[in-house]
Design a protein around this motif. Sequence first.
Motif, PDB file in Angstrom:
ATOM      1  N   TYR A 151      42.879  38.955  43.491  1.00 33.67           N
ATOM      2  CA  TYR A 151      43.272  37.449  42.853  1.00 33.67           C
ATOM      3  C   TYR A 151      42.377  36.504  43.368  1.00 33.67           C
ATOM      4  O   TYR A 151      42.325  35.325  42.923  1.00 33.67           O
ATOM      5  N   ARG A 152      41.994  36.829  44.736  1.00 36.69           N
ATOM      6  CA  ARG A 152      41.387  35.638  45.530  1.00 36.69           C
ATOM      7  C   ARG A 152      40.238  35.155  44.777  1.00 36.69           C
ATOM      8  O   ARG A 152      40.158  34.102  44.298  1.00 36.69           O
ATOM      9  N   LYS A 153      39.388  36.110  44.086  1.00 39.91           N
ATOM     10  CA  LYS A 153      38.385  35.767  43.360  1.00 39.91           C
ATOM     11  C   LYS A 153      38.747  35.064  41.888  1.00 39.91           C
ATOM     12  O   LYS A 153      38.196  34.040  41.678  1.00 39.91           O
ATOM     13  N   ARG A 154      39.712  35.475  41.413  1.00 40.25           N
ATOM     14  CA  ARG A 154      40.015  34.978  40.219  1.00 40.25           C
ATOM     15  C   ARG A 154      40.754  33.586  40.513  1.00 40.25           C
ATOM     16  O   ARG A 154      40.365  32.745  39.372  1.00 40.25           O
ATOM     17  N   LEU A 155      41.616  33.647  41.229  1.00 42.44           N
ATOM     18  CA  LEU A 155      42.361  32.354  41.294  1.00 42.44           C
ATOM     19  C   LEU A 155      41.665  31.000  41.664  1.00 42.44           C
ATOM     20  O   LEU A 155      42.083  29.913  42.020  1.00 42.44           O
ATOM     21  N   THR A 156      40.235  31.467  42.028  1.00 41.98           N
ATOM     22  CA  THR A 156      39.223  30.370  42.670  1.00 41.98           C
ATOM     23  C   THR A 156      38.188  30.158  41.666  1.00 41.98           C
ATOM     24  O   THR A 156      37.097  29.689  41.861  1.00 41.98           O
ATOM     25  N   ASN A 157      38.230  30.769  40.248  1.00 41.13           N
ATOM     26  CA  ASN A 157      37.157  30.751  39.506  1.00 41.13           C
ATOM     27  C   ASN A 157      37.565  29.691  38.040  1.00 41.13           C
ATOM     28  O   ASN A 157      38.393  30.023  37.631  1.00 41.13           O
ATOM     29  N   LEU A 158      36.406  29.104  38.135  1.00 34.13           N
ATOM     30  CA  LEU A 158      36.825  28.048  36.986  1.00 34.13           C
ATOM     31  C   LEU A 158      36.766  28.608  35.615  1.00 34.13           C
ATOM     32  O   LEU A 158      37.571  28.208  34.560  1.00 34.13           O
ATOM     33  N   TYR A 195      46.459  28.896  40.039  1.00 33.32           N
ATOM     34  CA  TYR A 195      45.016  28.701  40.413  1.00 33.32           C
ATOM     35  C   TYR A 195      44.948  27.476  41.561  1.00 33.32           C
ATOM     36  O   TYR A 195      45.914  26.779  41.635  1.00 33.32           O
ATOM     37  N   PHE A 196      44.064  27.926  42.319  1.00 29.26           N
ATOM     38  CA  PHE A 196      43.625  26.650  43.457  1.00 29.26           C
ATOM     39  C   PHE A 196      42.914  25.656  42.835  1.00 29.26           C
ATOM     40  O   PHE A 196      41.652  25.478  43.207  1.00 29.26           O
ATOM     41  N   ARG A 206      39.826  19.676  40.334  1.00 31.92           N
ATOM     42  CA  ARG A 206      38.760  19.968  41.739  1.00 31.92           C
ATOM     43  C   ARG A 206      39.160  21.358  41.800  1.00 31.92           C
ATOM     44  O   ARG A 206      40.476  21.898  42.074  1.00 31.92           O
ATOM     45  N   MET A 207      38.039  22.326  41.870  1.00 34.55           N
ATOM     46  CA  MET A 207      38.316  23.768  42.099  1.00 34.55           C
ATOM     47  C   MET A 207      37.848  24.211  43.390  1.00 34.55           C
ATOM     48  O   MET A 207      36.969  23.552  44.094  1.00 34.55           O
TER      49      MET A 207
END
Length: 310
Positions: free
Chosen positions: A101-108, A48-49, A67-68
């Motif tokens: 995955y862009r949406k998922r890997l930046t989702n808290l 995750y980012f 920090r997300m």
Amino acid sequence: MPRIARFIRDNQPSVYHIVSRTALQGLPIKDKDNDFLLGLIKKLSQLYFVDVLGFALLGNHFHLVIRMYPESEPTDEEIKERLQKYYGDELKVTGVLVSDYRKRLTNLGAYVKDIKQGFTRYFNKKYGRRGFFWGDRFKSMIVQDGLSLVNLLAYVDLNPIRAGIVKKPEDYRWCSLGYHTQTGNKDGLLLDFGMKEWNEFDPKEIVRKYRQFVYETGAVDAGKGKTMDKKIVEKARKKGYKISRTDRFRYRCRYFTDSGVIGGKDFVQEVFDQVKHLLGSKDTRKFTPVGGVDGVYSMKRLASSINYSK
């Protein structure tokens, strides 16, 4: 009754304080379980980012400060790199997959869900149980960088003190300050402790100032839980809150008292090769040099690699 909407800022990097408690009675999470939980957090934080800023893992709940980053932050190449590194060659990374995955890997919510579900599967398998492990949905709070963040991180690091588990945060390896001191910050804790807005960038000085802040804060009776012993605070105050080489060695020795093996690198490798098949371990273990002693290495306990189905 509908759930209250979670406060999320998805248009800029934001700091969150996350708290989640178990649904079980007592203190079901033992030391080895917290080892696994910390390993899981570190592993997922490479996918995750997020930046891990602080944490405290206890017997019935955990605190996590991260920090997300928003969807707009990572490039396609960064997403592909993380997916490939995490899943290996079995995953064929395509443009469609990157978009998903862009949406998922930046989702808290997805990040915390993976942590909690991964730990539940581990815990249920290890202890032969079924069903839920965690209680209500996790709590989250948006935190401003700077003074608010420093105060929050100190609050998190002082959890084992208030609970009466240890007398100093450095003695508890499942909190930020203890982890940093005992391991030399092995694997990725972001070491600004919210102090960059104070124009402090030297890592050693950041840790010293943060340690001072934690100790002085911990000595104040806030009316909830235990406080730090004033004699301990005064002793650290006289040393200017610097951690000496001797202190670092002592803390790291404490960290290694529950290691699987300790000795020269060749010896540690030889022992691991002899015992790994008994434990169902498929990985190659990382050897950690013992701070302050040349040529001496430790291999952590193999709990995170044990196949509990045997």
